[in-house]
Write a protein that holds these residues in place. Structure first.
Motif, mmCIF file in Angstrom:
data_model
loop_
_atom_site.group_PDB
_atom_site.id
_atom_site.type_symbol
_atom_site.label_atom_id
_atom_site.label_comp_id
_atom_site.label_asym_id
_atom_site.label_seq_id
_atom_site.Cartn_x
_atom_site.Cartn_y
_atom_site.Cartn_z
ATOM 1 N N LEU A 243 1.081 -1.178 -0.097
ATOM 2 C CA LEU A 243 -0.019 0.033 0.062
ATOM 3 C C LEU A 243 0.765 1.193 0.087
ATOM 4 C CD1 LEU A 243 -2.974 -0.532 2.350
ATOM 5 C CD2 LEU A 243 -3.310 0.564 0.119
ATOM 6 N N ALA A 244 2.030 1.268 0.728
ATOM 7 C CA ALA A 244 2.832 2.382 0.578
ATOM 8 C C ALA A 244 3.141 2.559 -0.560
ATOM 9 C CB ALA A 244 4.020 2.039 1.827
ATOM 10 N N ALA A 245 3.778 1.585 -1.427
ATOM 11 C CA ALA A 245 4.263 1.817 -2.569
ATOM 12 C C ALA A 245 3.156 2.340 -3.551
ATOM 13 C CB ALA A 245 4.754 0.602 -3.266
ATOM 14 N N ALA A 246 2.053 2.124 -3.471
ATOM 15 C CA ALA A 246 0.657 2.665 -4.298
ATOM 16 C C ALA A 246 0.621 4.247 -3.807
ATOM 17 C CB ALA A 246 -0.274 1.933 -3.937
ATOM 18 N N VAL A 247 0.662 4.385 -2.584
ATOM 19 C CA VAL A 247 0.639 6.071 -2.148
ATOM 20 C C VAL A 247 1.592 6.738 -2.709
ATOM 21 C CG1 VAL A 247 0.420 7.172 0.062
ATOM 22 C CG2 VAL A 247 -1.198 5.097 -0.051
ATOM 23 N N VAL B 153 5.956 5.852 8.767
ATOM 24 C CA VAL B 153 6.380 7.004 8.696
ATOM 25 C C VAL B 153 5.694 7.739 7.362
ATOM 26 C CG1 VAL B 153 8.564 8.527 8.681
ATOM 27 C CG2 VAL B 153 8.622 6.425 10.092
ATOM 28 N N LEU B 154 5.824 7.084 6.281
ATOM 29 C CA LEU B 154 5.406 7.584 4.951
ATOM 30 C C LEU B 154 3.871 7.850 5.402
ATOM 31 C CD1 LEU B 154 5.551 7.878 2.085
ATOM 32 C CD2 LEU B 154 4.767 5.681 1.668
ATOM 33 N N SER B 155 3.161 7.139 6.086
ATOM 34 C CA SER B 155 1.394 7.326 6.189
ATOM 35 C C SER B 155 1.424 8.932 6.933
ATOM 36 C CB SER B 155 0.935 6.543 6.790
ATOM 37 O OG SER B 155 1.322 6.353 8.530
ATOM 38 N N TYR B 156 2.388 9.185 7.639
ATOM 39 C CA TYR B 156 2.101 10.430 8.684
ATOM 40 C C TYR B 156 2.799 11.478 7.818
ATOM 41 C CZ TYR B 156 0.879 8.248 12.855
ATOM 42 O OH TYR B 156 -0.030 7.516 13.872
ATOM 43 N N LEU B 157 3.849 11.387 6.883
ATOM 44 C CA LEU B 157 4.460 12.387 6.126
ATOM 45 C C LEU B 157 3.245 12.858 5.224
ATOM 46 C CD1 LEU B 157 6.566 14.221 5.123
ATOM 47 C CD2 LEU B 157 7.488 12.492 3.881
ATOM 48 N N VAL B 158 2.769 11.823 4.623
ATOM 49 C CA VAL B 158 1.640 11.978 3.406
ATOM 50 C C VAL B 158 0.622 12.674 3.909
ATOM 51 C CG1 VAL B 158 0.024 11.067 1.622
ATOM 52 C CG2 VAL B 158 2.461 10.405 1.937
ATOM 53 N N ALA B 159 0.089 12.581 5.180
ATOM 54 C CA ALA B 159 -1.117 13.198 5.862
ATOM 55 C C ALA B 159 -0.736 14.607 6.172
ATOM 56 C CB ALA B 159 -1.416 12.307 7.057
ATOM 57 N N LEU C 190 -2.993 4.702 5.046
ATOM 58 C CA LEU C 190 -2.670 4.603 3.725
ATOM 59 C C LEU C 190 -3.744 4.499 2.809
ATOM 60 C CD1 LEU C 190 0.678 2.592 4.406
ATOM 61 C CD2 LEU C 190 0.564 4.996 3.640
ATOM 62 N N THR C 191 -4.770 3.281 3.150
ATOM 63 C CA THR C 191 -5.809 3.187 2.376
ATOM 64 C C THR C 191 -6.842 4.433 2.132
ATOM 65 O OG1 THR C 191 -5.865 0.849 2.870
ATOM 66 C CG2 THR C 191 -8.080 1.608 2.028
ATOM 67 N N ALA C 192 -7.068 5.111 3.445
ATOM 68 C CA ALA C 192 -7.697 6.455 3.233
ATOM 69 C C ALA C 192 -7.103 7.590 2.420
ATOM 70 C CB ALA C 192 -7.963 6.804 4.559
ATOM 71 N N GLU C 193 -5.715 7.553 2.522
ATOM 72 C CA GLU C 193 -4.812 8.507 1.624
ATOM 73 C C GLU C 193 -4.825 8.212 0.247
ATOM 74 O OE1 GLU C 193 -1.483 9.319 5.137
ATOM 75 O OE2 GLU C 193 -1.022 8.066 3.827
ATOM 76 N N LEU C 194 -4.774 7.060 -0.096
ATOM 77 C CA LEU C 194 -4.811 6.557 -1.618
ATOM 78 C C LEU C 194 -6.081 7.225 -2.244
ATOM 79 C CD1 LEU C 194 -3.156 5.052 -3.455
ATOM 80 C CD2 LEU C 194 -4.541 2.986 -3.126
ATOM 81 N N ALA C 195 -7.400 7.029 -1.386
ATOM 82 C CA ALA C 195 -8.501 7.446 -1.832
ATOM 83 C C ALA C 195 -8.739 9.027 -2.047
ATOM 84 C CB ALA C 195 -9.749 6.949 -1.013
ATOM 85 N N LEU C 196 -8.218 9.586 -1.178
ATOM 86 C CA LEU C 196 -8.212 11.308 -0.994
ATOM 87 C C LEU C 196 -7.161 11.737 -1.987
ATOM 88 C CD1 LEU C 196 -7.900 11.689 2.961
ATOM 89 C CD2 LEU C 196 -9.689 12.325 1.358
ATOM 90 N N LEU C 197 -5.789 10.918 -2.266
ATOM 91 C CA LEU C 197 -5.123 11.539 -3.291
ATOM 92 C C LEU C 197 -5.573 11.586 -4.648
ATOM 93 C CD1 LEU C 197 -1.672 10.271 -1.642
ATOM 94 C CD2 LEU C 197 -2.366 12.748 -1.929
ATOM 95 N N ARG C 198 -6.479 10.175 -4.840
ATOM 96 C CA ARG C 198 -6.924 10.013 -6.123
ATOM 97 C C ARG C 198 -8.197 11.085 -6.633
ATOM 98 N NH1 ARG C 198 -7.022 3.362 -5.749
ATOM 99 N NH2 ARG C 198 -4.786 3.223 -6.641
ATOM 100 N N ARG C 199 -8.781 11.384 -5.644
ATOM 101 C CA ARG C 199 -9.820 12.465 -5.540
ATOM 102 C C ARG C 199 -9.157 13.687 -5.906
ATOM 103 N NH1 ARG C 199 -12.277 14.171 0.044
ATOM 104 N NH2 ARG C 199 -10.568 15.326 -0.097
ATOM 105 N N GLU C 200 -8.257 14.107 -5.206
ATOM 106 C CA GLU C 200 -7.390 15.510 -5.357
ATOM 107 C C GLU C 200 -6.893 15.603 -6.753
ATOM 108 O OE1 GLU C 200 -7.627 18.170 -3.035
ATOM 109 O OE2 GLU C 200 -9.290 16.702 -2.560
#
Length: 236
Positions: free
Chosen positions: A139-143, A174-180, A203-213
């Motif tokens: 998931l981190a790689a996808a994000v 660490v990546l999940s918090y940095l992206v957030a 990470l799953t939530a970030e993937l959806a949010l980033l795709r939306r943005e």
């Protein structure tokens, strides 16, 4: 096991590993810092986000603090109940009686009860453990891929001219918090990311949010340069 922490409500969400510069000018928070530095190290306080998004005194802003007047009696409704412990790394007193300090987010906590009877808000809190979750690396790689595209679109620049793209951490947590922290989401979304039970959920939530943005940004004809990381990141 619970502990008591002084609280510093802000209009932003602090994450573990993120550096928080603060300009402390209001009387109650001067008292908070003075009380902390008069005691033993480490100097710790809790940061909780204000639900309506108003903040007290990020570095570089001045003026009176009207946002928190009367907050104490209604803290349970005005503040989110999940926050992040901040540990002071450096503090300097100013001639006007205020403080300039640098703090780093360490661990998450959940408020069990607020106490507004003292000179500043405190709370009985319980630390919230960090869980990685299954398939975090994948998931981190996808994000990371979607976040790189988001950075390019947000900055309005080609990949070769975007700075910082090679500096993303390998650790999924660490990546999940940095992206957030580095993404321009609203406070509700940022708080939801802080509250995620596992790095995988975040990470799953970030993937959806980033795709939306990214879908929204792709429709815009041009974009101004944006400072992505308004808070420095400390991976340690």
């Amino acid at each position: 096991m619970t502990e008591r922490l002084p609280l510093f409500p802000l209009g932003t969400v602090l994450y573990p590993g993120l550096v928080l510069p603060l300009n402390v000018f209001e009387e109650r928070y001067r008292r908070l810092v003075a009380d902390l530095v008069s005691g033993p190290e480490p100097y710790r306080f809790g940061v909780v986000a204000i639900r309506d998004g108003r903040d007290v005194a990020p570095t570089g802003q001045d003026g009176g603090n009207q946002a928190l007047a009367g907050l104490g009696s209604d803290a349970a409704h005005s503040l989110f109940d999940l926050g992040c412990v901040a540990e002071i790394a450096s503090v300097e007193s100013r001639k006007d009686g205020g403080y300039d300090l640098i703090a780093t987010g360490t661990t998450r906590f959940r408020v069990q009860s607020f106490d507004a009877t003292g000179p500043y808000l405190t709370a009985e809190v319980e630390r919230v453990p960090e869980e990685l979750g299954a398939e975090a690396t994948m998931l981190a790689a996808a994000v990371e891929r979607v976040f790189r595209a988001y950075q390019k679109r947000l900055a309005g620049a080609r990949e070769s001219t975007v700075t910082g793209l090679q500096d993303l951490p390998d650790d999924p947590m660490v990546l999940s918090y940095l992206v957030a922290a580095a993404s321009v989401f609203d406070t509700t979304d940022k708080q939801r990311l802080l509250a995620a039970d596992t790095a995988v959920e975040r990470l799953t939530a970030e993937l959806a949010l980033l795709r939306r943005e990214n879908a929204v940004l792709a429709k815009l004809p041009s974009l101004p340069a944006v400072e992505l990381t308004r808070q420095a990141f400390n991976p340690n």
